[in-house]
Design a protein around this motif. Sequence first.
Motif, PDB file in Angstrom:
ATOM      1  N   ILE A  20     -16.747   0.177  40.426  1.00 38.61           N
ATOM      2  CA  ILE A  20     -16.980   0.143  38.974  1.00 38.61           C
ATOM      3  C   ILE A  20     -16.995  -1.473  38.509  1.00 38.61           C
ATOM      4  O   ILE A  20     -15.937  -2.101  38.863  1.00 38.61           O
ATOM      5  CB  ILE A  20     -15.655   0.671  38.230  1.00 38.61           C
ATOM      6  N   HIS A  21     -17.973  -1.761  37.990  1.00 40.73           N
ATOM      7  CA  HIS A  21     -18.542  -2.914  37.495  1.00 40.73           C
ATOM      8  C   HIS A  21     -18.333  -2.994  35.813  1.00 40.73           C
ATOM      9  O   HIS A  21     -18.263  -2.018  35.196  1.00 40.73           O
ATOM     10  CB  HIS A  21     -19.843  -3.527  37.825  1.00 40.73           C
ATOM     11  N   ARG A  22     -18.289  -4.313  35.298  1.00 44.23           N
ATOM     12  CA  ARG A  22     -18.006  -4.614  33.670  1.00 44.23           C
ATOM     13  C   ARG A  22     -19.046  -5.874  33.546  1.00 44.23           C
ATOM     14  O   ARG A  22     -19.462  -6.476  34.752  1.00 44.23           O
ATOM     15  CB  ARG A  22     -16.748  -4.760  33.356  1.00 44.23           C
ATOM     16  N   HIS A  23     -18.918  -6.125  32.448  1.00 46.99           N
ATOM     17  CA  HIS A  23     -19.532  -7.589  32.103  1.00 46.99           C
ATOM     18  C   HIS A  23     -18.963  -8.998  32.569  1.00 46.99           C
ATOM     19  O   HIS A  23     -17.862  -8.970  32.770  1.00 46.99           O
ATOM     20  CB  HIS A  23     -20.055  -7.776  30.721  1.00 46.99           C
ATOM     21  N   GLN A  24     -19.769  -9.881  32.481  1.00 49.87           N
ATOM     22  CA  GLN A  24     -19.257 -11.170  33.049  1.00 49.87           C
ATOM     23  C   GLN A  24     -18.221 -11.675  31.728  1.00 49.87           C
ATOM     24  O   GLN A  24     -18.282 -11.182  30.636  1.00 49.87           O
ATOM     25  CB  GLN A  24     -20.355 -12.130  33.040  1.00 49.87           C
ATOM     26  N   GLY A  54     -15.771  -7.989  40.237  1.00 41.16           N
ATOM     27  CA  GLY A  54     -15.952  -9.129  39.407  1.00 41.16           C
ATOM     28  C   GLY A  54     -15.037 -10.198  39.323  1.00 41.16           C
ATOM     29  O   GLY A  54     -13.989  -9.975  40.035  1.00 41.16           O
ATOM     30  N   LYS A  55     -15.406 -11.305  38.870  1.00 40.24           N
ATOM     31  CA  LYS A  55     -14.453 -12.307  38.724  1.00 40.24           C
ATOM     32  C   LYS A  55     -13.217 -12.150  38.415  1.00 40.24           C
ATOM     33  O   LYS A  55     -12.990 -11.382  37.404  1.00 40.24           O
ATOM     34  CB  LYS A  55     -15.346 -13.626  38.176  1.00 40.24           C
ATOM     35  N   GLN A  56     -12.098 -12.456  38.796  1.00 37.41           N
ATOM     36  CA  GLN A  56     -10.906 -12.468  38.672  1.00 37.41           C
ATOM     37  C   GLN A  56     -10.381 -13.535  37.636  1.00 37.41           C
ATOM     38  O   GLN A  56     -10.510 -14.843  38.192  1.00 37.41           O
ATOM     39  CB  GLN A  56      -9.879 -12.546  39.694  1.00 37.41           C
ATOM     40  N   TYR A  57      -9.743 -13.291  36.437  1.00 36.27           N
ATOM     41  CA  TYR A  57      -9.391 -14.360  35.515  1.00 36.27           C
ATOM     42  C   TYR A  57      -8.185 -14.439  35.447  1.00 36.27           C
ATOM     43  O   TYR A  57      -7.397 -13.418  35.145  1.00 36.27           O
ATOM     44  CB  TYR A  57     -10.157 -14.318  34.098  1.00 36.27           C
ATOM     45  N   TRP A  62      -2.814  -9.804  34.061  1.00 35.01           N
ATOM     46  CA  TRP A  62      -1.603  -8.752  33.696  1.00 35.01           C
ATOM     47  C   TRP A  62      -2.379  -7.211  33.565  1.00 35.01           C
ATOM     48  O   TRP A  62      -1.420  -6.412  33.850  1.00 35.01           O
ATOM     49  CB  TRP A  62      -0.990  -9.129  32.441  1.00 35.01           C
ATOM     50  N   LEU A  63      -3.415  -7.322  33.476  1.00 35.64           N
ATOM     51  CA  LEU A  63      -4.337  -6.141  33.467  1.00 35.64           C
ATOM     52  C   LEU A  63      -4.480  -5.564  34.742  1.00 35.64           C
ATOM     53  O   LEU A  63      -4.760  -4.275  35.014  1.00 35.64           O
ATOM     54  CB  LEU A  63      -5.495  -5.817  32.484  1.00 35.64           C
ATOM     55  N   GLY A  64      -4.544  -6.051  35.846  1.00 39.17           N
ATOM     56  CA  GLY A  64      -4.823  -5.800  37.045  1.00 39.17           C
ATOM     57  C   GLY A  64      -5.901  -6.885  37.827  1.00 39.17           C
ATOM     58  O   GLY A  64      -6.319  -7.892  37.302  1.00 39.17           O
ATOM     59  N   ILE A  90     -24.068  -7.996  33.871  1.00 42.64           N
ATOM     60  CA  ILE A  90     -23.215  -7.354  34.924  1.00 42.64           C
ATOM     61  C   ILE A  90     -22.629  -8.524  35.751  1.00 42.64           C
ATOM     62  O   ILE A  90     -23.242  -9.136  36.425  1.00 42.64           O
ATOM     63  CB  ILE A  90     -23.790  -6.112  35.576  1.00 42.64           C
ATOM     64  N   ASP A  91     -21.442  -8.359  35.778  1.00 43.87           N
ATOM     65  CA  ASP A  91     -20.566  -9.393  36.889  1.00 43.87           C
ATOM     66  C   ASP A  91     -20.972  -8.620  38.317  1.00 43.87           C
ATOM     67  O   ASP A  91     -20.322  -7.556  38.408  1.00 43.87           O
ATOM     68  CB  ASP A  91     -19.024  -9.451  36.464  1.00 43.87           C
TER      69      ASP A  91
END
Length: 319
Positions: A20-24, A54-57, A62-64, A90-91
């Motif tokens: 599963i991907h999401r946006h940058q 995706g990149k971890q911020y 705290w969300l995962g 797309i990240d």
Amino acid sequence: MNNIQTAIFAKIEQFDTIIIHRHQRPDPDAIGSQMGLAAILRATFPTKQVYCVGKQYPGLAWLGKTDEIDDETYRHALVVVVDTANQPRIDDQRYRQGDALIKIDHHPNDDPFGDLMWVNEQASSVSEMIYDFYAAIAELKMSNQAAQLLYTGIVGDTGRFKYPATTSHTFQVASELTKHDFSLTAVAEKEDEIDVPLAHLSAYVYQNLTISAAGAAFVVLTNQIIQSLELGDESTSAVVPLPGNIKSVVAWAIFVQQKDQSYRIRLRSKEPEINELAKRHGGGGHALASGAVAKDEHEINQVISELNQLVSDYRSERN
């Protein structure tokens, strides 16, 4: 709508590996819908391998945490992209390496992609859509973790249920999610939490915001300013709603300088639609919440002029 949800579920059943991907530069809805869907699928299909990439911020940890996977993992995998209107955003650009691709989104569908697409522009958030997917498919299981993630995404994308995309259905979904075991207070505290550098940035935005007579506002955040406050670009998203708290502001733009010296533009509005303006400058998005790009100061001035004209025309029409 149920037909596409059924088709998506059937496709998920076919694959042992789902990525599963999401946006940058993700917001709570991007993370909430991505990891919320993953939590639902893991609860429903314990033997499937489900990854979120995706990149971890640090501010959203705290969300995962996202997964680090190699290219080989994409072989014979199903890829799902959530909360991302167009492919350049797309990240992790490996999203094309899977055997099948699904797009789930609530932005205007200006860039159709995927073998299956489910786009609902009326949804408050993709997190709301993921709940609807769960509710439509009897086999799916909702965990407490998934409920918290989806609730967080909805709260984030509705601005605490105050943005126009919030509907009675949004409240119904939120109500159902709160029946699960997680702390609403903890979610609210995390969403509102800021550190000292961000507090300083918030003060800077209010002190340096320019507001036209018509009610168009803007502020420019250069690399020098961001560095002086010890902030990364991902930290600036939290100040985007601030100008909207000012009574006289109708629409606003926040310009954030990038490493290549161009500017990312975050556009917001209380009523006049600003997504067409965003499209003229390499962007797009929702009618009242869009993004764009300015290559230099000349284009910044163009955007400011166009925004002021848009707000002036809106006021004239209302009068």
